[in-house]
Design an enzyme around this catalytic site. Structure first.
Site, PDB file in Angstrom:
ATOM      1  N   CYS A   2     -10.837   0.789   4.868  1.00  0.00           N
ATOM      2  CA  CYS A   2     -11.841  -0.241   5.143  1.00  0.00           C
ATOM      3  C   CYS A   2     -11.750  -1.427   4.185  1.00  0.00           C
ATOM      4  O   CYS A   2     -11.478  -1.264   3.004  1.00  0.00           O
ATOM      5  CB  CYS A   2     -13.238   0.345   5.048  1.00  0.00           C
ATOM      6  SG  CYS A   2     -13.512   1.868   5.958  1.00  0.00           S
ATOM      7  N   ARG A  27      -4.640  -2.870   5.467  1.00  0.00           N
ATOM      8  CA  ARG A  27      -5.222  -1.636   4.951  1.00  0.00           C
ATOM      9  C   ARG A  27      -5.487  -0.628   6.067  1.00  0.00           C
ATOM     10  O   ARG A  27      -5.677   0.551   5.796  1.00  0.00           O
ATOM     11  CB  ARG A  27      -6.522  -1.939   4.207  1.00  0.00           C
ATOM     12  CG  ARG A  27      -6.331  -2.777   2.968  1.00  0.00           C
ATOM     13  CD  ARG A  27      -7.639  -3.359   2.478  1.00  0.00           C
ATOM     14  NE  ARG A  27      -8.506  -2.340   1.898  1.00  0.00           N
ATOM     15  CZ  ARG A  27      -8.585  -2.091   0.610  1.00  0.00           C
ATOM     16  NH1 ARG A  27      -7.833  -2.756  -0.242  1.00  0.00           N
ATOM     17  NH2 ARG A  27      -9.420  -1.187   0.147  1.00  0.00           N
ATOM     18  N   TRP A  74     -12.447   1.747   9.000  1.00  0.00           N
ATOM     19  CA  TRP A  74     -11.605   2.897   9.325  1.00  0.00           C
ATOM     20  C   TRP A  74     -12.540   4.090   9.394  1.00  0.00           C
ATOM     21  O   TRP A  74     -13.146   4.484   8.407  1.00  0.00           O
ATOM     22  CB  TRP A  74     -10.538   3.081   8.253  1.00  0.00           C
ATOM     23  CG  TRP A  74      -9.481   4.092   8.573  1.00  0.00           C
ATOM     24  CD1 TRP A  74      -8.348   3.890   9.309  1.00  0.00           C
ATOM     25  CD2 TRP A  74      -9.430   5.453   8.139  1.00  0.00           C
ATOM     26  NE1 TRP A  74      -7.602   5.043   9.350  1.00  0.00           N
ATOM     27  CE2 TRP A  74      -8.237   6.020   8.655  1.00  0.00           C
ATOM     28  CE3 TRP A  74     -10.274   6.254   7.372  1.00  0.00           C
ATOM     29  CZ2 TRP A  74      -7.878   7.347   8.422  1.00  0.00           C
ATOM     30  CZ3 TRP A  74      -9.919   7.574   7.140  1.00  0.00           C
ATOM     31  CH2 TRP A  74      -8.730   8.105   7.670  1.00  0.00           C
ATOM     32  N   ASN A 100     -17.756   0.594   2.085  1.00  0.00           N
ATOM     33  CA  ASN A 100     -16.567   1.447   2.022  1.00  0.00           C
ATOM     34  C   ASN A 100     -16.946   2.713   1.256  1.00  0.00           C
ATOM     35  O   ASN A 100     -17.697   2.643   0.287  1.00  0.00           O
ATOM     36  CB  ASN A 100     -15.432   0.758   1.259  1.00  0.00           C
ATOM     37  CG  ASN A 100     -14.837  -0.404   2.013  1.00  0.00           C
ATOM     38  OD1 ASN A 100     -15.144  -0.622   3.178  1.00  0.00           O
ATOM     39  ND2 ASN A 100     -13.990  -1.168   1.349  1.00  0.00           N
ATOM     40  N   GLY A 101     -16.385   3.840   1.652  1.00  0.00           N
ATOM     41  CA  GLY A 101     -16.653   5.090   0.950  1.00  0.00           C
ATOM     42  C   GLY A 101     -17.364   6.092   1.840  1.00  0.00           C
ATOM     43  O   GLY A 101     -17.441   5.928   3.063  1.00  0.00           O
ATOM     44  N   GLU A 487      10.255  13.126   1.887  1.00  0.00           N
ATOM     45  CA  GLU A 487       9.817  11.768   2.205  1.00  0.00           C
ATOM     46  C   GLU A 487      10.287  11.364   3.599  1.00  0.00           C
ATOM     47  O   GLU A 487       9.534  10.738   4.364  1.00  0.00           O
ATOM     48  CB  GLU A 487      10.342  10.790   1.152  1.00  0.00           C
ATOM     49  CG  GLU A 487      10.234   9.322   1.520  1.00  0.00           C
ATOM     50  CD  GLU A 487       8.803   8.827   1.670  1.00  0.00           C
ATOM     51  OE1 GLU A 487       8.625   7.690   2.154  1.00  0.00           O
ATOM     52  OE2 GLU A 487       7.853   9.549   1.308  1.00  0.00           O
ATOM     53  N   LYS A 491       7.955  10.182   6.755  1.00  0.00           N
ATOM     54  CA  LYS A 491       8.107   8.910   7.459  1.00  0.00           C
ATOM     55  C   LYS A 491       8.204   9.136   8.968  1.00  0.00           C
ATOM     56  O   LYS A 491       7.589   8.422   9.757  1.00  0.00           O
ATOM     57  CB  LYS A 491       9.362   8.181   6.981  1.00  0.00           C
ATOM     58  CG  LYS A 491       9.204   7.451   5.690  1.00  0.00           C
ATOM     59  CD  LYS A 491       8.282   6.246   5.849  1.00  0.00           C
ATOM     60  CE  LYS A 491       7.828   5.768   4.483  1.00  0.00           C
ATOM     61  NZ  LYS A 491       6.876   6.672   3.825  1.00  0.00           N
ATOM     62  N   GLU A 494       4.725  10.188  10.358  1.00  0.00           N
ATOM     63  CA  GLU A 494       3.626   9.231  10.362  1.00  0.00           C
ATOM     64  C   GLU A 494       3.841   8.055  11.293  1.00  0.00           C
ATOM     65  O   GLU A 494       2.850   7.469  11.763  1.00  0.00           O
ATOM     66  CB  GLU A 494       3.308   8.755   8.942  1.00  0.00           C
ATOM     67  CG  GLU A 494       4.385   7.991   8.231  1.00  0.00           C
ATOM     68  CD  GLU A 494       4.007   7.689   6.777  1.00  0.00           C
ATOM     69  OE1 GLU A 494       2.833   7.866   6.416  1.00  0.00           O
ATOM     70  OE2 GLU A 494       4.889   7.292   6.014  1.00  0.00           O
ATOM     71  N   HIS A 510      15.856  32.102   4.069  1.00  0.00           N
ATOM     72  CA  HIS A 510      14.731  32.950   3.699  1.00  0.00           C
ATOM     73  C   HIS A 510      13.555  32.797   4.661  1.00  0.00           C
ATOM     74  O   HIS A 510      12.409  32.995   4.266  1.00  0.00           O
ATOM     75  CB  HIS A 510      14.275  32.631   2.265  1.00  0.00           C
ATOM     76  CG  HIS A 510      15.295  32.975   1.234  1.00  0.00           C
ATOM     77  ND1 HIS A 510      15.659  34.266   0.936  1.00  0.00           N
ATOM     78  CD2 HIS A 510      16.049  32.185   0.430  1.00  0.00           C
ATOM     79  CE1 HIS A 510      16.582  34.264  -0.010  1.00  0.00           C
ATOM     80  NE2 HIS A 510      16.842  33.011  -0.327  1.00  0.00           N
ATOM     81  N   LYS A 607      -3.529   2.119   5.098  1.00  0.00           N
ATOM     82  CA  LYS A 607      -2.611   1.766   4.022  1.00  0.00           C
ATOM     83  C   LYS A 607      -3.132   2.220   2.667  1.00  0.00           C
ATOM     84  O   LYS A 607      -2.405   2.797   1.865  1.00  0.00           O
ATOM     85  CB  LYS A 607      -2.390   0.240   4.014  1.00  0.00           C
ATOM     86  CG  LYS A 607      -1.415  -0.231   2.942  1.00  0.00           C
ATOM     87  CD  LYS A 607      -0.029   0.310   3.202  1.00  0.00           C
ATOM     88  CE  LYS A 607       0.982  -0.191   2.202  1.00  0.00           C
ATOM     89  NZ  LYS A 607       2.281   0.502   2.361  1.00  0.00           N
TER      90      LYS A 607
END
Length: 612
Positions: A2, A27, A74, A100-101, A487, A491, A494, A510, A607
């Site tokens: 947000c 964001r 968001w 926000n929060g 990583e 990627k 997402e 294993h 973001k």
């Protein structure tokens, strides 16, 4: 996540607010809205489940005011829709709030308000704040006092901006765990959750700390705590250019940022390589050689890609400085009552410098007497200010949700740290010199890999078109290759929404080998190192079970072991992760394109993650 903006001054507020919201779009958000207070004391609110440009286009003709607040949301409480979008108001539409929060006791407060006859219109925790402020205001409190009284009843995290039609030209803001910064202009004031929103107007900024509030007027500001004691914050100048957020001829911000990596790495290295003494200059560490020699181990904390970069960083430090080092998710570290040791150096990693879990972990370490360095991209961010010293990446603004250039620059920053630590310890001048030369060569080698994009795109489209057979892909690597595999799997997940699992190549037999078959492709990270032959054995195990293999390696792999190979240039072994990761970024990007995904704004993600 947000975004908040607020403005007080002589300009028409709505265009300033909307411009600020556009600069915060990176964001991530699902709805947007603005509210302005007219000079005569009327409140006008316009919000919807729209992009900021669409919101601006649909703004009513008469929507003028010289103070106002704006928000990109968001969703955390309530589905994304017009009603749940911010700003939120009280029943009489006297008070408007953006937030926000997360308010953790929102249900309890909502029940108390409902018992007083308040009718709620949204599912959000933020609407609770609007009604609470209104209750105190109706009892005669001014806006400042009403906000302070409200926050004393709140449990949770917040960055808020509040306006009251009874006090035109005033915005009251507060911060606890969610960033807020004031911008000091010429007879005008700005507020935002990120300096980016108003840097076109002023570079004079005041960062609020947790537990602080501010009353903002066109003539200036006043900061204080919840007990109304003044905190006397003075402005500082932020070193940031006005950035035009465009794709510079690329189809997406993600493509632009992948291709910006040679320049980003050059900026991370600039002025930091010392060829004479075969070391790195890192002036921001605030940690002398004598102090560093007293450090016995290093713990790296980050979330998501920052955590994986930390894994690579830990290996670099162990290899070059021969100091025990490990990486841990900051989101887990802060909850397990960690033992903070006086001879351990903690390093916090965050692109935005505002990642809530990482910031909370830093505060936990500091609370227990530990020393923390930061590796961050955003100058003046909360984590950068909280840490005892650190390294700025200088990778440049990263807009796409999926981190690419910041991830690469973070690894390079860790290489500089490891070189610096190593030369203070027992790393020889010859070994240090080789690493300096290898670091200097990285930008050109990255450009060589980017030149292979057309072939990598074709491979990505081929593998993506077949993913529906199993709905998944396997990524494997050993030692230095394993964090690269992790990583790369993230990627792909997402931005393409293909399920991907990363596993150490040595662990395949294993358990996960049971998954291997013709429907499950495997991407193998195969550096040309001391484990090369062992990696080939693992590829053989996959191929004998009819598994498809795409290898990323320093030389062509026998087609009997890997159906396709993407070859990358060779560097010093400790830097393998930098170059092996680049083609896998391109692979994820083009796989997502082949599947028609929104690569810059993948679903459900943001973001900057500023809530738990």
């Amino acid at each position: 996540m947000c975004g908040i903006v607020a403005y007080v001054g002589p300009q028409d507020a709505a265009p300033v607010l909307l411009e600020g919201l556009q600069r915060l779009e990176y964001r991530g958000y699902d709805s947007a809205g603005v509210a302005v207070v007219t000079r005569s004391g009327a409140l006008k609110v316009h919000k919807a489940k729209l992009r900021v440009a669409e919101l601006a286009a649909s703004l009513p003709a008469r929507f003028k005011g010289t103070s106002g607040i704006g928000h990109t949301r968001w969703a955390t409480h309530g589905e994304p829709n017009d009603v749940n979008a911010h700003p939120h108001t009280d029943t009489a539409e006297r008070i408007a709030v953006v937030h926000n929060g997360v308010i953790e006791n929102a249900d309890e407060l909502r029940a108390a308000l409902a018992a007083d006859g308040v009718e709620f219109r949204s599912q959000t925790d933020t609407e609770v704040l609007a009604h609470l402020v209104a209750q105190y205001a109706e009892r005669g409190a001014g806006l400042e006092e009403a906000v302070r009284s409200t926050l004393r009843r709140v449990v949770g995290t917040y960055g808020i901006a509040v306006v009251d039609v009874s006090e035109p030209g005033v915005v009251v803001v507060a911060r606890n765990g969610s960033p807020l910064v004031l911008g000091v202009g010429e007879k005008e004031m700005f507020v935002a959750s990120d300096v980016t929103a108003f840097v076109a107007y002023t570079r004079q900024v005041v960062h609020l700390e947790d537990g602080e509030l501010a009353v903002v007027r066109a003539s200036g500001y006043r900061t204080f705590n919840e007990e109304a004691r003044a905190t006397h914050r003075t402005p500082s100048e932020v070193d940031m250019e006005v950035v035009e957020f465009d794709t510079a001829g690329h189809a997406h911000f993600l493509a632009k940022e992948i291709h910006e990596q040679p320049d980003a790495v050059e900026r991370t290295l600039r002025g930091r390589l010392d060829r004479r003494f075969a070391t790195a200059h890192l002036g921001g560490l605030n940690l002398g050689a004598r102090e560093l020699r007293e450090v016995r181990r290093i713990k790296i904390l980050g979330c998501g890609s920052a955590y994986y970069a930390g894994e690579i960083g830990a290996q670099l430090i162990e290899d070059l400085a021969r100091m025990p080092a490990s990486s841990e998710p900051a989101s887990e570290f802060r909850y397990r009552n960690p033992v903070i040791e006086s001879d351990t150096l903690y390093i916090a990693v965050s692109q935005s410098g505002e990642t809530y879990d990482t910031l909370a972990a830093v505060k936990e370490v500091k609370r227990k007497g530990g020393r923390v360095l930061g590796v961050v991209n955003s100058v003046g961010s909360a984590i950068a200010r909280e840490c005892d010293g650190g390294v700025y990446l200088h990778a440049g603004p990263e807009v796409s949700v999926a981190s690419t250039k910041a991830f690469t620059s973070t690894i390079v920053a860790f290489a500089l740290l490891a070189l610096h630590f190593g030369r203070i310890q027992d790393l020889s001048p010859a070994a240090g010199g080789r690493l300096v030369e290898a670091l200097d060569a990285l930008p050109g080698q990255i450009r060589e890999i980017l030149a292979q994009e057309e072939r990598i795109a074709a491979l990505a489209a081929e593998y993506a078109s077949e993913h529906a057979k199993s709905g998944s892909m396997m990524f494997i690597g050993r030692v230095r290759g394993f964090p690269v595999a992790r990583e790369a799997a993230q990627k792909l997940k997402e931005i393409s929404y293909i399920h991907a699992e990363a596993y150490p190549a040595s662990e395949l037999k294993h358990g996960p080998l049971a998954l291997i078959g013709p429907e499950l492709p495997t991407v193998a990270v195969v550096p040309d190192d001391e484990l090369f032959d062992k990696n080939l054995t693992t590829l053989g195990e996959i191929r004998t079970r009819a598994g498809r293999v795409l290898a990323v390696a320093h030389r062509e792999i026998d087609p009997a072991l890997a159906e396709h190979t993407v070859v990358v240039p060779k560097s010093e072994p400790v830097l393998d992760a930098v170059l092996l990761n680049i083609p896998l970024q391109l692979f994820a990007y083009h796989a997502a394109l082949a599947l028609g995904r929104d690569v810059d704004r993948p679903r459900n993600l943001a973001k900057s993650v500023t809530v738990e």
